[in-house]
Motif scaffolding. Structure first.
Motif, PDB file in Angstrom:
ATOM      1  N   TRP A   1      11.838   1.362   3.570  1.00 57.79           N
ATOM      2  CA  TRP A   1      12.008   2.466   4.511  1.00 57.79           C
ATOM      3  C   TRP A   1      10.921   3.530   4.315  1.00 57.79           C
ATOM      4  O   TRP A   1      10.373   4.048   5.285  1.00 57.79           O
ATOM      5  N   THR A   2      10.609   3.839   3.061  1.00 54.29           N
ATOM      6  CA  THR A   2       9.552   4.810   2.774  1.00 54.29           C
ATOM      7  C   THR A   2       8.211   4.315   3.309  1.00 54.29           C
ATOM      8  O   THR A   2       7.417   5.092   3.867  1.00 54.29           O
ATOM      9  N   THR A   3       7.959   3.012   3.161  1.00 53.52           N
ATOM     10  CA  THR A   3       6.719   2.417   3.662  1.00 53.52           C
ATOM     11  C   THR A   3       6.637   2.526   5.173  1.00 53.52           C
ATOM     12  O   THR A   3       5.597   2.892   5.734  1.00 53.52           O
ATOM     13  N   ILE A   4       7.737   2.207   5.852  1.00 56.49           N
ATOM     14  CA  ILE A   4       7.772   2.301   7.316  1.00 56.49           C
ATOM     15  C   ILE A   4       7.507   3.740   7.767  1.00 56.49           C
ATOM     16  O   ILE A   4       6.700   3.981   8.665  1.00 56.49           O
ATOM     17  N   CYS A   5       8.192   4.692   7.127  1.00 57.62           N
ATOM     18  CA  CYS A   5       8.022   6.102   7.502  1.00 57.62           C
ATOM     19  C   CYS A   5       6.595   6.571   7.252  1.00 57.62           C
ATOM     20  O   CYS A   5       6.039   7.347   8.043  1.00 57.62           O
ATOM     21  N   ALA A   6       5.994   6.103   6.151  1.00 56.57           N
ATOM     22  CA  ALA A   6       4.633   6.528   5.816  1.00 56.57           C
ATOM     23  C   ALA A   6       3.621   5.978   6.811  1.00 56.57           C
ATOM     24  O   ALA A   6       2.733   6.700   7.287  1.00 56.57           O
ATOM     25  N   ILE A   7       3.757   4.695   7.150  1.00 59.12           N
ATOM     26  CA  ILE A   7       2.789   4.058   8.054  1.00 59.12           C
ATOM     27  C   ILE A   7       2.942   4.569   9.478  1.00 59.12           C
ATOM     28  O   ILE A   7       1.950   4.852  10.169  1.00 59.12           O
ATOM     29  N   PHE A   8       4.185   4.726   9.921  1.00 61.04           N
ATOM     30  CA  PHE A   8       4.419   5.108  11.316  1.00 61.04           C
ATOM     31  C   PHE A   8       4.682   6.607  11.481  1.00 61.04           C
ATOM     32  O   PHE A   8       5.320   7.023  12.441  1.00 61.04           O
ATOM     33  N   SER A   9       4.153   7.364  10.557  1.00 61.24           N
ATOM     34  CA  SER A   9       4.228   8.817  10.682  1.00 61.24           C
ATOM     35  C   SER A   9       3.462   9.261  11.934  1.00 61.24           C
ATOM     36  O   SER A   9       2.365   8.761  12.199  1.00 61.24           O
ATOM     37  N   PRO A  10       4.024  10.169  12.724  1.00 60.49           N
ATOM     38  CA  PRO A  10       3.317  10.646  13.930  1.00 60.49           C
ATOM     39  C   PRO A  10       1.914  11.167  13.636  1.00 60.49           C
ATOM     40  O   PRO A  10       1.012  11.036  14.464  1.00 60.49           O
ATOM     41  N   ASP A  11       1.724  11.746  12.447  1.00 58.38           N
ATOM     42  CA  ASP A  11       0.400  12.269  12.082  1.00 58.38           C
ATOM     43  C   ASP A  11      -0.656  11.167  12.072  1.00 58.38           C
ATOM     44  O   ASP A  11      -1.818  11.414  12.396  1.00 58.38           O
ATOM     45  N   ASN A  12      -0.247   9.947  11.679  1.00 59.80           N
ATOM     46  CA  ASN A  12      -1.210   8.836  11.606  1.00 59.80           C
ATOM     47  C   ASN A  12      -1.733   8.437  12.981  1.00 59.80           C
ATOM     48  O   ASN A  12      -2.831   7.889  13.096  1.00 59.80           O
ATOM     49  N   PHE A  13      -0.923   8.690  14.018  1.00 62.25           N
ATOM     50  CA  PHE A  13      -1.314   8.243  15.353  1.00 62.25           C
ATOM     51  C   PHE A  13      -1.776   9.392  16.247  1.00 62.25           C
ATOM     52  O   PHE A  13      -1.838   9.260  17.461  1.00 62.25           O
TER      53      PHE A  13
END
Length: 269
Positions: free
Chosen positions: A158-170
């Motif tokens: 879950w932490t990995t998903i949240c980190a990768i798909f953070s709105p800031d990343n996109f």
């Protein structure tokens, strides 16, 4: 620790984890093809522009590491008669144990190196996210197999998903480029029948050598055998956390296919 129990733990923690993730990856890819139908083949041809060369180069790299002679390489051939997008043909000395062991790593190379390439892309394009995920992997690996709960591992996911798909990343191009490349690579990390056969050949030699090492340690220094088994099982935790990232992007691809099919069904009513 009982010799047989230790040996089984080592096999399951080493090759077993790779086989498990190989099955998961193949299952997700099959599910994607089933959901998307004919469109899925076209999508895989498109993702294969990046994914297939990474897949085949991973085989080639392991061939070089283990001293196999590469005789022919096709990195990407979208118009092949049998649907094979790429391949690596190689030869080796069957009397050479190092070459035989290499067959295992050559066979499973797309899973391992494909995941490594995704992590490298993450480091280059989203370094803060990379630090977060690597920190989580280190945190998970600090637990032994006996102490690691399913809840803790799911928490890592879950932490990995949240980190990768953070709105800031996109909010910039880097996140989108990473997502596209990661999906393209992950969608071609599955093992072909030839890969599985190659891996099986090498695995038999690894299993025999591992058994010999365990027998020696069990007879001479039993405490070292316990530490040796513990090291392998700890590595398996790290490997599982690492390979789960590729699975995540295959799930993204499957999710996209489900959405597109649902939209298609709405418009065809």
């Amino acid at each position: 620790m009982d010799l047989l129990i230790g040996y089984i733990l080592q096999i399951l923690s080493g090759a077993g984890v790779i086989v498990l993730f190989g099955l998961i990856i193949s299952g997700l890819r099959l599910a994607f093809c089933t959901v998307s139908g004919r469109c899925g083949s076209r999508i895989l041809l498109l993702t294969g522009i990046v994914g297939t060369p990474v897949h085949e180069l991973s085989h080639a790299l392991m061939c070089l590491i283990f001293g196999h002679r590469i005789t022919e390489v096709k990195l990407y051939q979208p118009n092949s008669s049998d649907g094979t997008l790429g391949y690596v043909r190689h030869s080796y000395n069957k009397k050479n144990i190092f070459h035989q062991i290499g067959n295992f790593f050559i066979g499973v190379a797309p899973i391992l190196i494909g995941g490594a390439v995704i992590l490298i892309l993450l480091l280059l394009l989203l370094p803060d996210t990379f630090d977060t995920i690597v920190g989580e992997i280190e945190s998970v690996s600090n637990n032994g197999v006996e102490d690691l709960s399913i809840t803790e591992f799911l928490g890592y996911i879950w932490t990995t998903i949240c980190a990768i798909f953070s709105p800031d990343n996109f909010s910039n191009w880097r996140g989108w480029v990473f997502l596209i490349l990661a999906v393209m690579i992950a969608s071609h990390t599955e093992l072909s029948t030839a890969d599985i056969k190659s891996g099986a050949k090498g695995f038999s030699f690894i299993a025999l050598i591992l058994l010999g090492v365990d027998l020696i340690l069990y007879i001479l220094i039993p405490d070292t055998l316990i530490a040796f088994t513990g090291a392998i099982t700890s590595f398996a935790i790290i490997l599982s956390a690492f390979l789960s990232i590729s699975v995540l992007f295959l799930l993204v691809l499957l999710f996209i296919a489900i959405i597109l099919k649902s939209i298609g069904m709405i418009f065809t009513r």
